[in-house]
Write a protein that holds these residues in place. Structure first.
Motif, PDB file in Angstrom:
ATOM      1  N   GLY A  76      35.061   9.703 -67.058  1.00  0.00           N
ATOM      2  CA  GLY A  76      36.041   8.970 -66.292  1.00  0.00           C
ATOM      3  C   GLY A  76      36.286   9.395 -64.988  1.00  0.00           C
ATOM      4  N   ALA A  77      35.420  10.528 -64.424  1.00  0.00           N
ATOM      5  CA  ALA A  77      35.642  11.063 -62.865  1.00  0.00           C
ATOM      6  C   ALA A  77      35.471   9.904 -62.073  1.00  0.00           C
ATOM      7  CB  ALA A  77      34.547  12.085 -62.798  1.00  0.00           C
ATOM      8  N   ALA A 114      36.924  -0.848 -59.362  1.00  0.00           N
ATOM      9  CA  ALA A 114      35.633  -1.777 -59.461  1.00  0.00           C
ATOM     10  C   ALA A 114      34.859  -1.221 -60.870  1.00  0.00           C
ATOM     11  CB  ALA A 114      35.113  -1.701 -58.385  1.00  0.00           C
ATOM     12  N   ASN A 115      35.390  -0.139 -61.345  1.00  0.00           N
ATOM     13  CA  ASN A 115      34.659   0.276 -62.538  1.00  0.00           C
ATOM     14  C   ASN A 115      35.620   0.819 -63.622  1.00  0.00           C
ATOM     15  OD1 ASN A 115      35.771   2.599 -61.334  1.00  0.00           O
ATOM     16  ND2 ASN A 115      33.895   3.613 -60.859  1.00  0.00           N
ATOM     17  N   GLU A 116      35.318   0.735 -64.754  1.00  0.00           N
ATOM     18  CA  GLU A 116      36.208   0.699 -66.023  1.00  0.00           C
ATOM     19  C   GLU A 116      35.550   1.069 -67.088  1.00  0.00           C
ATOM     20  OE1 GLU A 116      39.356  -1.898 -68.266  1.00  0.00           O
ATOM     21  OE2 GLU A 116      37.852  -2.853 -67.121  1.00  0.00           O
ATOM     22  N   LEU A 117      36.097   2.168 -67.945  1.00  0.00           N
ATOM     23  CA  LEU A 117      35.401   2.655 -69.153  1.00  0.00           C
ATOM     24  C   LEU A 117      35.707   1.682 -70.241  1.00  0.00           C
ATOM     25  CD1 LEU A 117      35.959   6.421 -69.018  1.00  0.00           C
ATOM     26  CD2 LEU A 117      33.944   5.549 -68.810  1.00  0.00           C
ATOM     27  N   GLU A 161      31.817  -0.054 -67.114  1.00  0.00           N
ATOM     28  CA  GLU A 161      31.306  -1.490 -66.486  1.00  0.00           C
ATOM     29  C   GLU A 161      31.494  -1.265 -64.970  1.00  0.00           C
ATOM     30  OE1 GLU A 161      34.041  -4.471 -67.874  1.00  0.00           O
ATOM     31  OE2 GLU A 161      33.388  -5.896 -66.424  1.00  0.00           O
ATOM     32  N   ILE A 162      30.620  -1.696 -64.377  1.00  0.00           N
ATOM     33  CA  ILE A 162      30.960  -1.901 -62.964  1.00  0.00           C
ATOM     34  C   ILE A 162      31.044  -3.392 -62.668  1.00  0.00           C
ATOM     35  CG2 ILE A 162      29.721  -1.656 -60.566  1.00  0.00           C
ATOM     36  CD1 ILE A 162      30.017   1.024 -62.130  1.00  0.00           C
TER      37      ILE A 162
END
Ligand code: SF4
Ligand code: SF4
Length: 60
Positions: free
Chosen positions: A16-17, A26-29, A35-36
């Motif tokens: 998650g860093a 713009a990114n997500e776990l 996901e980008i």
């Protein structure tokens, strides 16, 4: 040419860093991967903080 972060899913440990430093969200776990999203500008902030070198910036 548009740039975008690309994740090497074999290296990513879902810490998650990279999510914490992206100021565009713009990114997500998600459940099984990072996901980008389309709004990624390829700024590189996430790649700099990834402890495992799982992110690279590529031209798409
Ligand atoms: S390259 Fe920049 S905009 Fe794209 S996900 Fe990483 S921190 Fe966010
Ligand atoms: S900082 Fe690196 S290891 Fe952590 S979730 Fe992001 S890509 Fe994966």
């Amino acid at each position: 040419m548009k740039k975008r972060a690309v994740v090497d899913r074999k290296k990513c440990a879902y810490c998650g860093a990279c999510v914490a430093v992206c100021n565009l969200d713009a990114n997500e776990l998600v459940e099984t991967y990072l996901e980008i999203k389309e709004n990624c500008t390829g700024c590189g902030a996430c790649a700099k903080v990834c402890p495992l070198g799982a992110l690279s910036i590529e031209e798409v």
